[in-house]
Design a protein around this motif. Structure first.
Motif, PDB file in Angstrom:
ATOM      1  N   TYR A 197       4.193   6.007   7.114  1.00 60.76           N
ATOM      2  CA  TYR A 197       3.408   7.146   7.586  1.00 60.76           C
ATOM      3  C   TYR A 197       4.300   8.201   8.238  1.00 60.76           C
ATOM      4  CZ  TYR A 197      -0.134   3.726   6.583  1.00 60.76           C
ATOM      5  OH  TYR A 197      -0.885   2.784   5.940  1.00 60.76           O
ATOM      6  N   SER A 218       0.857  -1.187   0.000  1.00 61.17           N
ATOM      7  CA  SER A 218       0.000   0.000   0.000  1.00 61.17           C
ATOM      8  C   SER A 218       0.889   1.232   0.000  1.00 61.17           C
ATOM      9  CB  SER A 218      -0.887   0.005   1.239  1.00 61.17           C
ATOM     10  OG  SER A 218      -1.695  -1.147   1.230  1.00 61.17           O
ATOM     11  N   ASN A 224      -2.853  -1.705  11.960  1.00 61.70           N
ATOM     12  CA  ASN A 224      -2.017  -1.789  13.153  1.00 61.70           C
ATOM     13  C   ASN A 224      -2.636  -2.649  14.252  1.00 61.70           C
ATOM     14  OD1 ASN A 224       0.472  -1.149  14.125  1.00 61.70           O
ATOM     15  ND2 ASN A 224      -0.072   0.870  14.904  1.00 61.70           N
ATOM     16  N   GLY A 281       1.056  -1.777   4.265  1.00 65.84           N
ATOM     17  CA  GLY A 281       1.943  -0.635   4.113  1.00 65.84           C
ATOM     18  C   GLY A 281       2.919  -0.631   5.271  1.00 65.84           C
ATOM     19  N   GLY A 320      -3.574  -5.063   8.049  1.00 62.16           N
ATOM     20  CA  GLY A 320      -3.665  -4.588   9.429  1.00 62.16           C
ATOM     21  C   GLY A 320      -2.440  -5.004  10.221  1.00 62.16           C
ATOM     22  N   GLU A 324      -0.578  -1.333  -4.502  1.00 62.32           N
ATOM     23  CA  GLU A 324      -1.950  -0.885  -4.226  1.00 62.32           C
ATOM     24  C   GLU A 324      -1.893   0.626  -4.116  1.00 62.32           C
ATOM     25  OE1 GLU A 324      -4.880   0.776  -1.752  1.00 62.32           O
ATOM     26  OE2 GLU A 324      -3.416  -0.221  -0.482  1.00 62.32           O
TER      27      GLU A 324
HETATM   28  C1  LIG Z   1      -4.073   2.023   4.160  1.00 56.05           C
HETATM   29  C2  LIG Z   1      -4.520   0.790   3.525  1.00 56.05           C
HETATM   30  C3  LIG Z   1      -3.742  -0.365   3.639  1.00 56.05           C
HETATM   31  C4  LIG Z   1      -2.444  -0.420   4.395  1.00 56.05           C
HETATM   32  O1  LIG Z   1      -2.593  -0.320   5.756  1.00 56.05           O
HETATM   33  P1  LIG Z   1      -1.366  -0.638   6.735  1.00 56.05           P
HETATM   34  O2  LIG Z   1      -1.931  -0.535   8.076  1.00 56.05           O
HETATM   35  O3  LIG Z   1      -0.323   0.415   6.462  1.00 56.05           O
HETATM   36  O4  LIG Z   1      -0.845  -1.963   6.394  1.00 56.05           O
HETATM   37  C5  LIG Z   1      -4.188  -1.494   2.998  1.00 56.05           C
HETATM   38  N1  LIG Z   1      -5.340  -1.497   2.285  1.00 56.05           N
HETATM   39  C6  LIG Z   1      -6.111  -0.408   2.154  1.00 56.05           C
HETATM   40  C7  LIG Z   1      -7.344  -0.486   1.350  1.00 56.05           C
HETATM   41  C8  LIG Z   1      -5.727   0.777   2.768  1.00 56.05           C
HETATM   42  O5  LIG Z   1      -6.508   1.864   2.658  1.00 56.05           O
END
Ligand SMILES: *Cc1c(COP(=O)(O)O)cnc(C)c1O
Length: 414
Positions: A376, A46, A190, A271, A227, A67
């Protein structure tokens, strides 16, 4: 050379504040996550966690797909070598201009979030004479809360409410220019312990399977989101997920018919987990001052640099816990360590990185390093977040336009 010496040298060469991203740590995290997921799963990075093209490229070479959620992120993905036709484009507000740009660049898979979002995609794809695939994003009950499909999930701008069967049926019916190929869930970010995460995935699988039963939809892709947690701006290591693969495998086997489960590819998104540990922020102490019994350590990094979203005062400040890289040249005796407020250089009382940091012996000229800020960090500020174009500013004088500009987050290579 130690990590501390290396960071000190970077700061001497390039100045502060400075973000250092370690690609070896990025690759290490990608390997760890991949090893914890079911074999054959697709892993999306992400980009909003860190859209630096070299970071994205390192993850691409580790087999992570991209993504994205804006045209800016799509450009970053392509700059990092991603083929547009493998990119997943997501997000709750996709404009006609953004869809046109994405389809024009070759993106062919979108996560759709509502009947309107899907209709707009179908119309733009039709205009352009192309057909694309879509994942339908679901808003179902949260795993940690439990409950059945019939309970509505929380009010949220994300996804199609699983209680709205009419909308789901419509979203899951092919149209001329958009073919639904799978379901998409992303319930939380998270999630700090493996049990919590397993509960989320279990619920995501149940919700998806129930939607499929209700609508007769057979998914080729089940994107379960993510997550995966990682420490942020404090020392520590991300957790591993030794039970995840088996748990997700058995949830899929339990809730989907065997032939469907075999034909279905699992996808995950991350991400934070992939990049948090790779980033360190090096900042200089500009001043140390006492004010009515409290010590303020003023840094050259503030909430515009780290934890930008907390500048609104509605999210928690990052609670950064930096460590000291080296002493300033003037080596006068240090005071006893005691909690201090770490603040940035912005003229707002909201510019706080930690209200109680154990850095009572900090002095002007010290270099501090904030660990685990690869995700972030710099771009999670209100204008930088998600790489959307900034608004246009038009200056006019009684109706006569005298200036039109758009600020950009342009890059200067050093
Ligand atoms: C932000 C987001 C993620 C990544 O989230 P992380 O907590 O950084 O892993 C994954 N999928 C979608 C759809 C998001 O909006």
């Amino acid at each position: 050379m130690t990590d501390r010496q290396f960071l000190t040298e970077l700061a001497a060469r390039y100045g502060t504040p400075l973000y250092a991203y370690d690609l070896a740590a990025v690759r290490h995290a990608a390997t760890a996550l991949r090893d914890d997921l079911p074999t054959g799963s697709r892993v999306y990075y992400s980009l909003k966690a860190n859209p630096h093209p070299r970071v994205i490229e390192a993850l691409r070479t580790e087999g992570c797909e991209a993504e994205v959620s804006s045209v800016g992120e799509l450009e970053a993905a392509r700059a990092a070598g991603h083929a547009a036709d493998r990119v997943l484009y997501t997000g709750p507000g996709k404009s006609v201009a953004a869809l046109r740009a994405a389809l024009g660049a070759g993106v062919r898979t979108f996560s759709v979030e509502s009947v309107t979002d899907r209709a707009r995609l179908d119309a733009v794809a039709g205009d352009m004479g192309v057909v694309c695939a879509c994942l339908v994003r679901l808003n179902g009950p949260a795993g940690s809360v439990g409950g059945s499909l019939r309970m509505t999930g929380g009010a949220s701008p994300f996804g199609a409410d699983v209680a709205d069967t009419a909308a789901l049926r419509s979203l899951l019916t092919p149209r001329d220019h958009t073919e639904p190929v799978g379901l998409h869930t992303y319930f939380a970010t998270n999630v700090a312990d493996e049990d919590g995460l397993l509960a989320e995935f279990d619920q995501a699988v149940r919700t998806s399977a129930a939607v499929c039963r209700d609508t007769g939809f057979v998914p080729r892709v089940l994107d379960l989101g993510g997550g995966f947690a990682a420490p942020q701006a404090v020392p520590g290591e991300p957790i591993r997920h030794p039970r995840l693969s088996a748990a997700v495998g058995s949830a899929v086997a339990a809730h989907f018919p065997g032939d469907e489960a075999r034909g279905m590819r699992l996808a995950f998104e991350s991400g934070r987990y992939l990049v948090a540990g790779a980033g360190t922020l090096v900042t200089e102490v500009l001043d140390v001052k006492e004010a009515r019994g409290r010590t303020f350590v003023v840094l050259d990094a503030g909430v515009h640099t780290l934890g930008g979203m907390s500048g609104l005062g509605r999210l928690r400040a990052p609670d950064a816990r930096p460590y000291r890289l080296g002493r300033a040249a003037d080596d006068s005796p240090a005071a006893e360590p005691s909690p201090v407020s770490l603040v940035g250089p912005l003229c707002t009382p909201l510019d706080v990185l930690n209200r109680s940091a154990d850095l009572g012996d900090a002095r002007a000229g010290d270099l501090l390093a904030v660990p685990n800020v690869g995700a972030y960090g710099l771009t999670a500020s209100l204008v930088g977040f998600l790489s959307h174009p900034l608004p246009v500013e038009v200056v006019h004088d009684g109706g006569t336009v005298t200036s039109v500009r758009r600020l950009g987050l342009g890059e200067t290579h050093l």
